[in-house]
Motif scaffolding. Structure first.
Motif, short mmCIF file in Angstrom:
data_model
loop_
_atom_site.label_atom_id
_atom_site.label_comp_id
_atom_site.label_asym_id
_atom_site.label_seq_id
_atom_site.Cartn_x
_atom_site.Cartn_y
_atom_site.Cartn_z
N TRP A 290 13.89 -2.09 -3.99
CA TRP A 290 14.39 -1.47 -2.76
C TRP A 290 13.58 -0.21 -2.50
CZ3 TRP A 290 17.22 -3.61 -6.55
CH2 TRP A 290 18.04 -4.68 -6.20
N VAL A 291 13.33 0.07 -1.24
CA VAL A 291 12.62 1.28 -0.87
C VAL A 291 13.50 2.09 0.09
CG1 VAL A 291 10.30 0.36 -1.23
CG2 VAL A 291 11.39 0.09 1.00
N GLY B 216 0.82 -1.22 0.00
CA GLY B 216 0.00 0.00 0.00
C GLY B 216 0.85 1.26 0.00
N ALA B 217 1.87 1.30 0.84
CA ALA B 217 2.74 2.47 0.91
C ALA B 217 3.50 2.65 -0.40
CB ALA B 217 3.71 2.34 2.08
N PHE B 218 3.89 1.54 -1.02
CA PHE B 218 4.60 1.59 -2.30
C PHE B 218 3.71 2.18 -3.39
CE2 PHE B 218 6.17 -0.85 -6.14
CZ PHE B 218 7.32 -0.12 -6.31
N PHE B 219 2.46 1.73 -3.43
CA PHE B 219 1.51 2.26 -4.40
C PHE B 219 1.30 3.76 -4.19
CE2 PHE B 219 -2.94 3.00 -5.80
CZ PHE B 219 -2.76 2.72 -7.14
N ASN B 220 1.17 4.18 -2.94
CA ASN B 220 1.00 5.61 -2.65
C ASN B 220 2.23 6.41 -3.03
OD1 ASN B 220 -1.62 5.32 -1.71
ND2 ASN B 220 -0.96 4.93 0.38
N LEU B 221 3.42 5.86 -2.82
CA LEU B 221 4.66 6.53 -3.25
C LEU B 221 4.66 6.73 -4.76
CD1 LEU B 221 7.59 7.56 -2.96
CD2 LEU B 221 8.31 5.15 -3.03
N LYS B 222 4.30 5.70 -5.49
CA LYS B 222 4.27 5.82 -6.95
C LYS B 222 3.26 6.88 -7.40
CE LYS B 222 5.94 1.57 -8.86
NZ LYS B 222 5.57 0.42 -9.69
N LYS B 223 2.09 6.91 -6.76
CA LYS B 223 1.10 7.93 -7.12
C LYS B 223 1.62 9.33 -6.81
CE LYS B 223 -2.69 6.60 -5.10
NZ LYS B 223 -4.08 6.34 -4.71
N GLU C 237 13.11 4.25 3.27
CA GLU C 237 12.14 4.49 4.33
C GLU C 237 12.68 5.55 5.28
OE1 GLU C 237 9.34 1.78 7.15
OE2 GLU C 237 11.44 1.20 7.01
N LYS C 238 11.87 6.56 5.50
CA LYS C 238 12.16 7.63 6.45
C LYS C 238 11.02 7.69 7.45
CE LYS C 238 15.92 9.09 4.42
NZ LYS C 238 17.21 8.94 5.08
N PRO C 239 11.15 8.45 8.54
CA PRO C 239 10.04 8.53 9.50
C PRO C 239 8.72 8.93 8.85
CG PRO C 239 12.01 9.52 10.43
CD PRO C 239 12.33 9.19 8.99
N GLU C 240 8.77 9.71 7.78
CA GLU C 240 7.57 10.15 7.08
C GLU C 240 6.93 9.04 6.24
OE1 GLU C 240 10.59 11.39 7.17
OE2 GLU C 240 10.65 13.48 6.61
N GLY C 241 7.66 7.95 6.02
CA GLY C 241 7.18 6.86 5.18
C GLY C 241 8.17 6.60 4.05
N LEU C 242 7.69 5.95 2.99
CA LEU C 242 8.55 5.65 1.85
C LEU C 242 8.74 6.91 1.01
CD1 LEU C 242 7.15 2.18 0.69
CD2 LEU C 242 8.93 2.69 2.38
N VAL C 243 10.00 7.21 0.67
CA VAL C 243 10.29 8.43 -0.09
C VAL C 243 10.99 8.15 -1.41
CG1 VAL C 243 10.37 9.82 2.02
CG2 VAL C 243 12.51 8.89 1.09
N GLY C 244 11.34 6.90 -1.67
CA GLY C 244 11.99 6.55 -2.92
C GLY C 244 12.02 5.05 -3.12
N TYR C 245 12.29 4.66 -4.37
CA TYR C 245 12.41 3.24 -4.67
C TYR C 245 13.31 3.02 -5.89
CZ TYR C 245 9.33 3.38 -8.78
OH TYR C 245 8.79 3.62 -10.01
N LEU C 246 13.81 1.81 -5.99
CA LEU C 246 14.57 1.36 -7.16
C LEU C 246 14.13 -0.07 -7.43
CD1 LEU C 246 16.77 1.50 -9.32
CD2 LEU C 246 18.44 0.96 -7.55
N GLU C 247 13.63 -0.30 -8.62
CA GLU C 247 13.16 -1.63 -9.00
C GLU C 247 14.07 -2.21 -10.07
OE1 GLU C 247 9.08 -3.92 -10.41
OE2 GLU C 247 9.05 -1.75 -10.17
N ALA C 248 14.44 -3.47 -9.88
CA ALA C 248 15.25 -4.21 -10.85
C ALA C 248 14.38 -5.34 -11.40
CB ALA C 248 16.50 -4.78 -10.18
N VAL C 249 14.13 -5.30 -12.70
CA VAL C 249 13.27 -6.28 -13.36
C VAL C 249 14.16 -7.18 -14.21
CG1 VAL C 249 11.30 -6.61 -14.91
CG2 VAL C 249 11.42 -4.56 -13.44
N GLY C 250 14.40 -8.39 -13.72
CA GLY C 250 15.29 -9.31 -14.41
C GLY C 250 14.62 -10.00 -15.58
#
Length: 165
Positions: free
Chosen positions: A58-59, A12-19, A61-74
């Motif tokens: 990879w995400v 859920g947090a990941f989806f919200n970060l992307k939005k 994570e800061k006290p505010e929540g997720l602030v970034g990500y890096l996805e590796a699609v093999g």
């Protein structure tokens, strides 16, 4: 708090970060409001990522929540399993603080452990900060995808960039 591999509970947090990223920047693929997957679909994607040995997210994570990500699609077949396509995003308030460099360093260590030989990504040719990060991390331009995207009514070119390990 810091950079870690994503867990199923982060869906859920990941989806919200992307939005949020879609709303903040035009450098991501989706336009604001375009992302509409149901949360169960996001959870299923996370489960799939965690099952595959050459795919990871990879995400940051800061006290505010997720602030970034890096996805590796093999790659999914024998001929391209050595190759991984990357997608990254960091909220504007957290750019320029070294998080991109840290995420790419963690990802590259993982890729080497997994026997991945090729890292690749695309970046809009006017995304100066992204290009600077990728060059700093050893990526090189391999070509230009002309009129690859349409952003705000204009065609945009992308660089195809890669790094061999």
């Amino acid at each position: 708090m810091g950079i870690r591999q994503m867990r199923e509970a982060d869906a859920g947090a990941f989806f919200n970060l992307k939005k949020r990223l879609d709303d903040e920047t035009s450098f991501m693929l989706f336009e604001p409001g375009e992302r509409k997957e149901p949360i169960e679909e996001i959870r299923n994607k996370v489960r799939e990522v965690l099952r595959r040995d050459n795919h990871m997210i990879w995400v940051v994570e800061k006290p505010e929540g997720l602030v970034g990500y890096l996805e590796a699609v093999g790659g999914r077949v024998r001929r391209n399993r050595h190759s991984t396509y990357l997608v990254a995003g960091i909220l504007q308030a957290w750019t320029g603080k070294g998080l991109g460099t840290q995420m790419f360093t963690v990802m590259e260590e993982w890729a080497r452990q997994k026997g991945i030989h090729r890292l690749e990504l695309t970046v809009m040719t006017h995304n100066r900060a992204g290009i600077a990060l990728y060059r700093k991390m050893g990526f090189e331009e391999e070509g230009v995808k002309r009129h690859s995207l349409r952003v705000a009514g204009r065609y945009v070119d992308e660089y195809l960039m890669a790094k061999l390990l």
